[in-house]
Motif scaffolding. Structure first.
Motif, short mmCIF file in Angstrom:
data_model
loop_
_atom_site.label_atom_id
_atom_site.label_comp_id
_atom_site.label_asym_id
_atom_site.label_seq_id
_atom_site.Cartn_x
_atom_site.Cartn_y
_atom_site.Cartn_z
N GLU A 39 43.68 -51.68 -71.61
CA GLU A 39 43.13 -52.64 -70.64
C GLU A 39 41.71 -53.04 -71.04
O GLU A 39 41.35 -54.22 -70.98
N TRP A 40 40.91 -52.06 -71.46
CA TRP A 40 39.54 -52.37 -71.91
C TRP A 40 39.57 -53.28 -73.12
O TRP A 40 38.79 -54.24 -73.19
N GLY A 95 41.82 -55.33 -73.95
CA GLY A 95 42.24 -56.67 -73.57
C GLY A 95 41.09 -57.51 -73.06
O GLY A 95 41.07 -58.73 -73.25
N ARG A 96 40.10 -56.85 -72.44
CA ARG A 96 38.94 -57.58 -71.92
C ARG A 96 37.86 -57.79 -72.97
O ARG A 96 37.19 -58.81 -72.98
N HIS A 97 37.67 -56.81 -73.83
CA HIS A 97 36.53 -56.84 -74.76
C HIS A 97 36.93 -56.79 -76.22
O HIS A 97 36.06 -56.59 -77.09
#
Length: 239
Positions: free
Chosen positions: A132-133, A135-137
């Motif tokens: 998830e991280w 995917g954002r960064h």
């Protein structure tokens, strides 16, 4: 042609490079690395520097902090042009990163979850949070990660696991690698015989990164052990 010109030995860039670059003892790891990289560049020119950097991506103990300035120094000594050094070392970085991306894609998210479930102190949720991280960064991580020792190689694997679009990964990797490689190659080119000083300062950055990783892993392990002990204590109290 004069007698002096006939008597003068031909200019051999590789031999000159070896003589100038061999400040380290012959039995040192850096001295062996210098000899190996110079031999590659002597045989196949700037392609040899590209191969060395591709291997550095796959085997992080090989320091780009020594290989890249040496390629710049070789360009300074006329073994090939500065442009060739920049193009081939950046291409080598991208090829090495794509191989690691492929390994991450082969590993896949499901297999990574199964591995995490079997490793002590790791949870499947840790993998999910990491994904998830990323995917954002992920874009920033890939770009800036190319300029950080150790992460320069490792960042390609989660990019493959999460199946970051290949075109985006390649573009970000090329951009980040080009910046790092250009700075290091130019430093070697302009410093000339003093190029080994770059490796000394780069070692400081690498030690800082390693220390941060060790502290982070130790903190993670300590937190998980405390959680495990609390869980066991609660189970005993309930019994």
């Amino acid at each position: 042609m004069t007698d002096a010109a006939l008597a003068a030995p031909p200019f051999r860039p590789a031999a000159t490079l070896r003589a100038a670059a061999s400040d380290e003892p012959d039995d040192s790891w850096l001295g062996a690395l210098v000899e190996w990289v110079v031999s590659l560049m002597d045989v196949i020119g700037p392609v040899g520097a590209g191969i060395a950097i591709a291997l550095e991506n796959l085997f992080p103990p090989l320091p780009s902090e020594a290989i890249l300035p040496l390629a710049g120094f070789a360009a300074n000594r006329g073994m090939f042009t500065l442009a060739e050094a920049l193009v081939w070392t950046t291409l080598g970085s991208v090829v090495g990163a794509l191989i690691l991306y492929g390994i991450g894609a082969w590993l896949g998210l499901d297999r990574l979850r199964r591995v995490a479930a079997k490793v002590p102190l790791l949870h499947v949720e840790d993998v999910d949070r990491t994904v998830e991280w990323f995917g954002r960064h992920g874009a920033k991580a890939v770009f800036f990660g190319r300029m950080i020792p150790i992460f320069r190689s490792l960042i390609s694997i989660p990019a493959g696991v999460t199946r970051m679009p290949l075109w985006r990964f390649t573009l970000l990797t090329t951009a980040g690698s080009a910046i790092w490689n250009t700075a290091s190659v130019l430093a070697g080119f302009f410093l000339g015989e003093s190029w080994p000083v770059i490796e000394q300062y780069a070692d400081i950055l690498q030690y800082v990164v390693i220390a941060a990783v060790v502290i982070g892993v130790a903190w993670f392990g300590w937190v998980r052990v405390r959680q495990l002990l609390r869980t066991r204590r609660g189970s005993v109290d309930e019994a």
